[in-house]
Every structure is written in C-alpha cells, then in structure tokens.
Design a protein around this motif. Structure first.
Motif, mmCIF file in Angstrom:
data_model
loop_
_atom_site.group_PDB
_atom_site.id
_atom_site.type_symbol
_atom_site.label_atom_id
_atom_site.label_comp_id
_atom_site.label_asym_id
_atom_site.label_seq_id
_atom_site.Cartn_x
_atom_site.Cartn_y
_atom_site.Cartn_z
ATOM 1 N N ASN A 61 0.831 -1.199 0.000
ATOM 2 C CA ASN A 61 0.000 0.000 0.000
ATOM 3 C C ASN A 61 0.873 1.259 0.000
ATOM 4 O O ASN A 61 0.601 2.210 -0.739
ATOM 5 C CB ASN A 61 -0.930 -0.018 1.219
ATOM 6 C CG ASN A 61 -2.024 1.005 1.130
ATOM 7 O OD1 ASN A 61 -2.288 1.550 0.071
ATOM 8 N ND2 ASN A 61 -2.668 1.266 2.266
ATOM 9 N N GLU A 62 1.923 1.263 0.820
ATOM 10 C CA GLU A 62 2.827 2.411 0.862
ATOM 11 C C GLU A 62 3.532 2.603 -0.480
ATOM 12 O O GLU A 62 3.694 3.727 -0.956
ATOM 13 C CB GLU A 62 3.860 2.224 1.983
ATOM 14 C CG GLU A 62 3.287 2.407 3.377
ATOM 15 C CD GLU A 62 2.800 3.836 3.611
ATOM 16 O OE1 GLU A 62 3.467 4.790 3.157
ATOM 17 O OE2 GLU A 62 1.740 3.981 4.235
ATOM 18 N N ARG A 65 1.090 4.004 -2.928
ATOM 19 C CA ARG A 65 0.821 5.412 -2.609
ATOM 20 C C ARG A 65 1.953 6.311 -3.113
ATOM 21 O O ARG A 65 1.711 7.374 -3.671
ATOM 22 C CB ARG A 65 0.658 5.553 -1.088
ATOM 23 C CG ARG A 65 -0.379 6.545 -0.721
ATOM 24 C CD ARG A 65 -0.563 6.629 0.778
ATOM 25 N NE ARG A 65 -1.888 6.122 1.089
ATOM 26 C CZ ARG A 65 -2.234 5.492 2.180
ATOM 27 N NH1 ARG A 65 -1.336 5.280 3.105
ATOM 28 N NH2 ARG A 65 -3.448 5.087 2.374
ATOM 29 N N THR A 66 3.193 5.846 -2.912
ATOM 30 C CA THR A 66 4.352 6.606 -3.383
ATOM 31 C C THR A 66 4.352 6.702 -4.904
ATOM 32 O O THR A 66 4.600 7.779 -5.473
ATOM 33 C CB THR A 66 5.656 5.928 -2.903
ATOM 34 O OG1 THR A 66 5.611 5.780 -1.483
ATOM 35 C CG2 THR A 66 6.871 6.746 -3.272
ATOM 36 N N ASP A 69 1.691 9.189 -5.988
ATOM 37 C CA ASP A 69 2.125 10.567 -5.756
ATOM 38 C C ASP A 69 3.120 11.019 -6.818
ATOM 39 O O ASP A 69 3.087 12.158 -7.281
ATOM 40 C CB ASP A 69 2.757 10.712 -4.358
ATOM 41 C CG ASP A 69 1.707 10.682 -3.251
ATOM 42 O OD1 ASP A 69 0.525 10.910 -3.553
ATOM 43 O OD2 ASP A 69 2.109 10.445 -2.081
#
Length: 74
Positions: A61-62, A65-66, A69
């Motif tokens: 998930n991280e 997300r990165t 972005d």
C-alpha cells in the motif's frame, strides 16, 4: 494576645544524663550464600501468518501510494 515575659525562675533547669560508652567488640563478617537464579530466556515472538500478510499489504500500500504521488506530480 499579650506577650508573656519569660523569667529565668520560670524555666526549669535541664536534666543532664551521661551515658557510659562501652566499646563494642568487632563482629566477624558472616558469609551469606546467595542462591543462584538463572536468568530468564527470552524467545522472540513469532508473527502469525495473518500478521505477515498484513505487513506485506501495508508495505504494498505504501509503495502504491508513493508511485501514485509520483505520477500525480510528474
């Protein structure tokens, strides 16, 4: 309240007692055997498979997300 004058005849004399000092005999040092207690063994806690899967999903998930972005900004 009015102050009460203190006169020397109104104060009782001190009672002095003398103690005789008896020298103490030196005591022999006693050796005390302390029981040996083994230290506790710490075993690392195992993470259950559900916890491992949850950690993997959080990392994924991280990363997503990165990546999102980066795509938004550039």
């Amino acid at each position: 309240m009015s102050p009460v004058p203190i006169r020397p005849d109104g104060v009782p004399s001190a009672v002095v007692r003398r103690f005789t000092i008896v020298p103490e005999q030196p005591q022999a040092v006693r050796h005390v055997d302390v029981p040996h207690v083994p230290s506790p063994q710490v075993v690392p806690r195992q993470i259950d498979p559900v916890g491992l899967r949850l950690m993997a999903l959080m990392l994924e998930n991280e990363e997503l997300r990165t990546e999102l972005d980066q795509l938004r900004t550039g």
